[in-house]
Design a protein around this motif. Structure first.
Motif, PDB file in Angstrom:
ATOM      1  N   GLU A  82       0.817  -1.209   0.000  1.00 39.73           N
ATOM      2  CA  GLU A  82       0.000   0.000   0.000  1.00 39.73           C
ATOM      3  C   GLU A  82       0.852   1.261   0.000  1.00 39.73           C
ATOM      4  OE1 GLU A  82      -2.963   0.169   3.005  1.00 39.73           O
ATOM      5  OE2 GLU A  82      -3.561  -1.899   2.698  1.00 39.73           O
ATOM      6  N   ASN A  83       1.568   1.487   1.104  1.00 45.20           N
ATOM      7  CA  ASN A  83       2.274   2.752   1.235  1.00 45.20           C
ATOM      8  C   ASN A  83       3.717   2.589   1.711  1.00 45.20           C
ATOM      9  OD1 ASN A  83       1.679   1.953   3.801  1.00 45.20           O
ATOM     10  ND2 ASN A  83       0.532   3.761   4.368  1.00 45.20           N
ATOM     11  N   SER A  84       4.263   1.411   1.582  1.00 41.46           N
ATOM     12  CA  SER A  84       5.660   1.214   1.949  1.00 41.46           C
ATOM     13  C   SER A  84       6.557   1.510   0.752  1.00 41.46           C
ATOM     14  CB  SER A  84       5.893  -0.211   2.435  1.00 41.46           C
ATOM     15  OG  SER A  84       5.612  -1.132   1.411  1.00 41.46           O
ATOM     16  N   ILE A  85       7.779   1.955   1.043  1.00 41.72           N
ATOM     17  CA  ILE A  85       8.730   2.266  -0.013  1.00 41.72           C
ATOM     18  C   ILE A  85      10.004   1.472   0.252  1.00 41.72           C
ATOM     19  CG2 ILE A  85      10.088   4.064  -1.136  1.00 41.72           C
ATOM     20  CD1 ILE A  85       8.012   6.087  -0.160  1.00 41.72           C
ATOM     21  N   LYS A  86      10.482   0.793  -0.783  1.00 41.94           N
ATOM     22  CA  LYS A  86      11.745   0.067  -0.712  1.00 41.94           C
ATOM     23  C   LYS A  86      12.659   0.606  -1.797  1.00 41.94           C
ATOM     24  CE  LYS A  86      11.950  -4.248   0.520  1.00 41.94           C
ATOM     25  NZ  LYS A  86      12.431  -4.139   1.867  1.00 41.94           N
ATOM     26  N   ILE A  87      13.927   0.780  -1.444  1.00 36.91           N
ATOM     27  CA  ILE A  87      14.903   1.275  -2.403  1.00 36.91           C
ATOM     28  C   ILE A  87      15.999   0.231  -2.545  1.00 36.91           C
ATOM     29  CG2 ILE A  87      16.648   3.027  -2.887  1.00 36.91           C
ATOM     30  CD1 ILE A  87      14.988   5.013  -1.372  1.00 36.91           C
ATOM     31  N   TYR A  88      16.332  -0.086  -3.793  1.00 34.86           N
ATOM     32  CA  TYR A  88      17.438  -0.971  -4.103  1.00 34.86           C
ATOM     33  C   TYR A  88      18.481  -0.156  -4.855  1.00 34.86           C
ATOM     34  CZ  TYR A  88      14.116  -4.605  -2.890  1.00 34.86           C
ATOM     35  OH  TYR A  88      13.203  -5.375  -2.225  1.00 34.86           O
ATOM     36  N   ILE A  89      19.723  -0.218  -4.395  1.00 36.30           N
ATOM     37  CA  ILE A  89      20.795   0.564  -4.983  1.00 36.30           C
ATOM     38  C   ILE A  89      21.775  -0.374  -5.666  1.00 36.30           C
ATOM     39  CG2 ILE A  89      22.685   2.186  -4.520  1.00 36.30           C
ATOM     40  CD1 ILE A  89      20.105   1.893  -1.902  1.00 36.30           C
TER      41      ILE A  89
END
Length: 117
Positions: A82-89
């Motif tokens: 829904e409103n979670s954010i994940k960042i992959y670098i």
């Protein structure tokens, strides 16, 4: 007869106001979500400085904390859909590429992982 008419009218007005309030809040949340999505899409496949990256990671951590996104046993944010954010670098060094999650960089785990590249 007049009292019943005014009572029904007052209930209808009240219900209309309540529904309008919920629709307004829903639309405001959708606009905010679209704004955040557009901002994060602009970061995709872009090279950036470390200071800019850490600013984005800190902002994302704040957003996840404000939305009370749970973490797993390794302190990675869970995707709630829904409103979670994940960042992959993606770190690129010579011919090798290593993908890390934002939590690895935020907690300093990249030092151990980066040595393995």
């Amino acid at each position: 007869m007049k009292n019943k008419f005014f009572l029904v009218l007052a209930i209808m007005i009240f219900l209309t106001v309540v529904v309008a309030y919920y629709v307004y809040n829903y639309r405001v949340n959708m606009v905010e979500t679209q704004k955040i999505n557009k901002e994060y899409q602009s970061y995709s496949n872009v090279q950036m400085l470390g200071t800019e990256l850490i600013s984005i990671i800190n902002k994302t951590t704040d957003i996840n904390n404000n939305h009370n996104i749970p973490k797993d046993e390794n302190n990675y944010y869970l995707d709630n859909g829904e409103n979670s954010i994940k960042i992959y670098i993606n770190f690129i060094y010579k011919d090798k590429t290593k993908t890390l999650q934002m939590e690895d960089i935020n907690k300093g785990r990249y030092r151990r992982i980066y040595k393995k590249i």
